[in-house]
Design a protein around this motif. Structure first.
Motif, PDB file in Angstrom:
ATOM      1  N   SER A 147       0.812  -1.221   0.000  1.00  0.00           N
ATOM      2  CA  SER A 147       0.000   0.000   0.000  1.00  0.00           C
ATOM      3  C   SER A 147       0.842   1.267   0.000  1.00  0.00           C
ATOM      4  O   SER A 147       0.476   2.237  -0.651  1.00  0.00           O
ATOM      5  CB  SER A 147      -0.949   0.004   1.199  1.00  0.00           C
ATOM      6  OG  SER A 147      -1.907  -1.027   1.074  1.00  0.00           O
ATOM      7  N   TYR A 148       1.953   1.262   0.761  1.00  0.00           N
ATOM      8  CA  TYR A 148       2.657   2.540   0.926  1.00  0.00           C
ATOM      9  C   TYR A 148       4.129   2.546   0.497  1.00  0.00           C
ATOM     10  O   TYR A 148       4.812   3.535   0.737  1.00  0.00           O
ATOM     11  CB  TYR A 148       2.451   3.070   2.359  1.00  0.00           C
ATOM     12  CG  TYR A 148       0.973   3.325   2.599  1.00  0.00           C
ATOM     13  CD1 TYR A 148       0.292   4.296   1.857  1.00  0.00           C
ATOM     14  CD2 TYR A 148       0.238   2.539   3.481  1.00  0.00           C
ATOM     15  CE1 TYR A 148      -1.071   4.500   2.014  1.00  0.00           C
ATOM     16  CE2 TYR A 148      -1.133   2.742   3.648  1.00  0.00           C
ATOM     17  CZ  TYR A 148      -1.776   3.723   2.907  1.00  0.00           C
ATOM     18  OH  TYR A 148      -3.120   3.916   3.056  1.00  0.00           O
ATOM     19  N   ILE A 149       4.608   1.450  -0.119  1.00  0.00           N
ATOM     20  CA  ILE A 149       5.861   1.592  -0.872  1.00  0.00           C
ATOM     21  C   ILE A 149       5.483   1.677  -2.350  1.00  0.00           C
ATOM     22  O   ILE A 149       5.950   2.544  -3.068  1.00  0.00           O
ATOM     23  CB  ILE A 149       6.836   0.400  -0.666  1.00  0.00           C
ATOM     24  CG1 ILE A 149       7.322   0.324   0.776  1.00  0.00           C
ATOM     25  CG2 ILE A 149       8.038   0.537  -1.614  1.00  0.00           C
ATOM     26  CD1 ILE A 149       8.230  -0.875   1.075  1.00  0.00           C
ATOM     27  N   VAL A 150       4.593   0.770  -2.768  1.00  0.00           N
ATOM     28  CA  VAL A 150       4.343   0.677  -4.206  1.00  0.00           C
ATOM     29  C   VAL A 150       3.131   1.510  -4.648  1.00  0.00           C
ATOM     30  O   VAL A 150       3.289   2.568  -5.250  1.00  0.00           O
ATOM     31  CB  VAL A 150       4.202  -0.802  -4.643  1.00  0.00           C
ATOM     32  CG1 VAL A 150       3.999  -0.896  -6.150  1.00  0.00           C
ATOM     33  CG2 VAL A 150       5.448  -1.594  -4.241  1.00  0.00           C
ATOM     34  N   TYR A 151       1.934   1.037  -4.332  1.00  0.00           N
ATOM     35  CA  TYR A 151       0.763   1.623  -4.996  1.00  0.00           C
ATOM     36  C   TYR A 151       0.378   3.021  -4.506  1.00  0.00           C
ATOM     37  O   TYR A 151       0.116   3.907  -5.324  1.00  0.00           O
ATOM     38  CB  TYR A 151      -0.433   0.672  -4.897  1.00  0.00           C
ATOM     39  CG  TYR A 151      -0.238  -0.582  -5.725  1.00  0.00           C
ATOM     40  CD1 TYR A 151      -0.195  -0.500  -7.111  1.00  0.00           C
ATOM     41  CD2 TYR A 151      -0.062  -1.827  -5.138  1.00  0.00           C
ATOM     42  CE1 TYR A 151      -0.001  -1.640  -7.888  1.00  0.00           C
ATOM     43  CE2 TYR A 151       0.127  -2.972  -5.906  1.00  0.00           C
ATOM     44  CZ  TYR A 151       0.159  -2.869  -7.274  1.00  0.00           C
ATOM     45  OH  TYR A 151       0.352  -3.991  -8.042  1.00  0.00           O
ATOM     46  N   GLY A 152       0.311   3.221  -3.177  1.00  0.00           N
ATOM     47  CA  GLY A 152      -0.198   4.501  -2.657  1.00  0.00           C
ATOM     48  C   GLY A 152       0.591   5.708  -3.151  1.00  0.00           C
ATOM     49  O   GLY A 152       0.042   6.609  -3.802  1.00  0.00           O
TER      50      GLY A 152
END
Ligand code: AMP
Length: 631
Positions: free
Chosen positions: A291-296
């Motif tokens: 969620s918060y390294i890649v997509y977010g």
């Protein structure tokens, strides 16, 4: 300005209107016609009729305005590598990876298992799957062959993407032997394995099955692979997490709901701004990494830092040097990492210019007040605790400073986030506890907001039974966490109600560790419990009844069996699951019906009262543990 209270109220009273507005934060090829579909509870579906793509939203849609802006910054303090990919370069690399995947026969709905260290190709592979509608299943690189095998078997991937090795603290961990062993153990065999060769460990390719990333990339150079438009409710990924049984659960997530949930959380919770830099220190093998390294961050048009290494190597200033160098505006980490840093001089942080940083987000385990104060003093920015789970995909409890600035309370992750109908419930009657400061189970009412898991991969019945029927006669989602809510509406999380433990922010099932220990021929019986630890939050402690007492020590009186058991867990599950100690006893405390009294053992280990022992079969078993620990 909207107050958070009004924002929250709208989200739960008029979910359709609320989420229709949030849905505008992403690009849709076809906009949704139906927002919330709760026709088949507890399976809430979002954005029906909508077609979109996660990779398009994370990469392609930024090309026009910020193609030359950094998108992915990879830093490895293990290998010394440092490279930056702009959105345009990321687009190129992701298309190349997508072309390779397609060339290896991967199509929409096929599973691709990703077992990789923190290298750019891992992100390319994830985004490439999203691009072509393949379902990725990332397995944490710290897991070993048996953990990996059970995930391969369940996900049944057509392709596995991996690398020769990872590295931690300067120690190279060869992945290929673990992967080969896992494929051997699994009843399902992938058709192909795509290997990145970092030249850190031998690869030993299996002819006809294994492919080299760089060699294959040469064949597909320049191929154009457009984004496949997917239904909002198509599956984007599965990710395995631990529960009460030894069999990990494949948490399954959708496409459109997840994209909207992340876009909204980047705005309202993370205060992300396109053009800024986000640094999340987690690993892509965990939900925080998804969620918060890649997509977010990418969906929000931010550059994201992919970091391989420890927080204290070459010294405890390394993360803060990156904050200065890349002008990081928001950072996300875990309390354990801060507790590690706390052992070092604060001056190592203060020597860097941290003025770009607006907030530090911490999650994954309880944030104790002294740790929160220490890092708050050192950084002088808001420290934002956020509570959530693999299942929920994004925070359930925190502070939404992007909506309205609110004070945090040390020790509390905060208040329910928009869309989440959080309540505290009596653990047996299921009655909602509405008075402040009453302890109960943290539960969530339907409908669940976008981003929440769709189901357990290929097991709807297990999804319903595990999460929604924990209290007979009531349908509500159980987080399996104890909690209380204070008079101001702030929640406090008081630990798990089940046998899940949390070691340095890593979620592990005690049953999985017990199964691994039981595989040692010298073990008759075993109980594993989580015990409070000042650095890691919890550590696993194992109590073993040996088959033959004489096997425990060798001739020199050394703990031979303890060492062997630890090695077995290392090679089967990975070092993360290794117990801190293995203690030997002649019997384990159980109820008369034969159920292990793990909670009583845990209480004794933590010097607490073991509680009601009227059902215990043999009280001397618990006494033995007490004496062992006292000795
Ligand atoms: P995972 O699914 O690996 O993210 O683990 C989720 C579990 O970690 C939760 O059910 C909690 O037990 C714990 N957890 C996560 N974040 C927090 C937090 N901010 N405070 C307390 N416990 C947390």
């Amino acid at each position: 300005m909207t107050t958070y209270e009004a924002f929250y109220r709208q989200s739960v009273d008029q979910p359709d209107a609320f989420w229709a507005e949030q849905a505008k934060l992403i690009d849709w090829q076809t906009p949704p016609t139906r927002m919330c579909d709760n026709d088949h509870p507890p399976f809430t579906r979002w954005f029906g009729g909508g077609r979109t793509n996660l990779c398009h939203n994370a990469v392609d849609r930024h090309l026009k305005d910020r193609g030359q802006q950094p998108a992915l910054i990879h830093v490895s303090t293990e290998t010394g590598a440092e490279e930056t990919y702009t959105f345009a370069q990321l687009h190129e690399q992701v298309q190349l990876a997508a072309a390779m995947l397609r060339g290896l026969g991967v199509g929409k709905g096929d599973r691709v298992l990703i077992y990789m260290p923190m290298i750019p190709q891992a992100v390319f592979a994830m985004l490439a799957c999203a691009r072509i509608g393949a379902i990725h299943s990332v397995v944490f690189g710290g897991f070993a062959s048996v953990s990996l095998a059970s995930r391969i078997e369940d996900a049944a991937p057509r392709l596995i993407v991996s690398a020769d090795a990872g590295s931690r603290g300067g120690k190279v961990v060869a992945y290929k032997p673990l992967l080969d062993e896992a494929i051997y153990l699994s009843a399902h065999k992938p058709e192909a394995v795509l290997m990145v060769d970092r030249r850190m460990a031998p690869l030993d390719p299996a002819p006809g099955r294994d492919w080299d990333w760089d060699a294959l990339a040469l064949r597909h150079q320049g191929e154009v692979v457009p984004c496949e438009w997917l239904d909002s409710n198509d599956i984007s990924y599965t990710m395995y997490t631990s529960g009460t049984t030894g069999q990990p659960k494949g948490v399954q997530r959708d496409v459109g709901g997840y994209a909207v949930a992340l876009a909204a959380s980047m705005k309202h919770i993370m205060q992300g701004e396109a053009g800024g830099t986000y640094f999340c220190t987690s690993d892509i093998g965990w939900v925080v990494g998804h969620s918060y390294i890649v997509y977010g961050p990418l969906i929000a048009g931010m550059a994201t830092i992919l970091y391989e290494g420890l927080p204290i190597r070459p010294d405890a200033g390394v993360w803060w040097s990156l904050v200065e160098k890349f002008k990081v505006s928001a950072m996300f980490s875990a309390p354990t990492a801060v507790r590690v840093l706390k052992k070092h001089d604060q001056a190592l942080m203060k020597k860097y210019d941290l003025s770009s940083l607006k907030a530090l987000y911490l999650a994954g385990e309880p944030l104790d007040a002294p740790t929160a104060r220490w890092i708050s003093d050192a950084l002088g920015v808001p420290i934002i605790d956020n509570y959530w789970q693999t299942e929920t995909g994004w925070p359930i409890l925190t502070i939404a400073n992007g909506v309205e600035r609110k004070a945090s309370k040390f020790g509390s992750p905060g208040v329910p986030m928009y869309g989440w109908k959080v309540k505290i419930v009596h653990e047996t009657t299921g009655q909602e506890l509405t008075e402040p400061n009453q302890k109960g189970v943290v539960m969530i009412d339907l409908p669940t907001p976008p981003g929440f898991m769709q189901t357990i991969w290929r097991d709807d019945a297990r999804f319903v039974k595990t999460y929604w029927e924990s209290i007979p006669g009531k349908t509500a989602y159980s987080t399996f966490d104890w909690g209380i809510r204070d008079a101001d509406g702030y929640y406090y999380i008081l630990g798990r109600t089940d046998d899940v433990i949390n070691v340095a922010g890593h979620r592990l099932g005690t049953r999985e560790i017990e199964e691994s220990i039981s595989s040692h021929a010298g073990v008759a019986e075993v109980a594993v419990v989580g015990v409070a630890d000042t650095l890691k939050g919890q550590v696993a402690m194992a109590f073993v009844v040996p088959r033959h007492a004489a096997d425990v020590a060798d001739d020199a009186g050394q703990f031979k069996l303890e060492g062997e058991i630890m090695k077995a867990v290392d090679s089967q599950l990975g070092a993360v699951a290794r117990p801190s100690r293995v203690r030997f006893v002649t019997a384990l405390p159980k109820t008369r019906s034969g159920k292990l009294l793990r909670r009583a053992i845990q209480a004794v280990c933590e010097g607490r009262d073991p509680g009601d022992l009227t059902t215990i079969e043999d009280p001397t078993a618990l006494q033995q543990i007490k004496e062992l620990l006292a000795g």
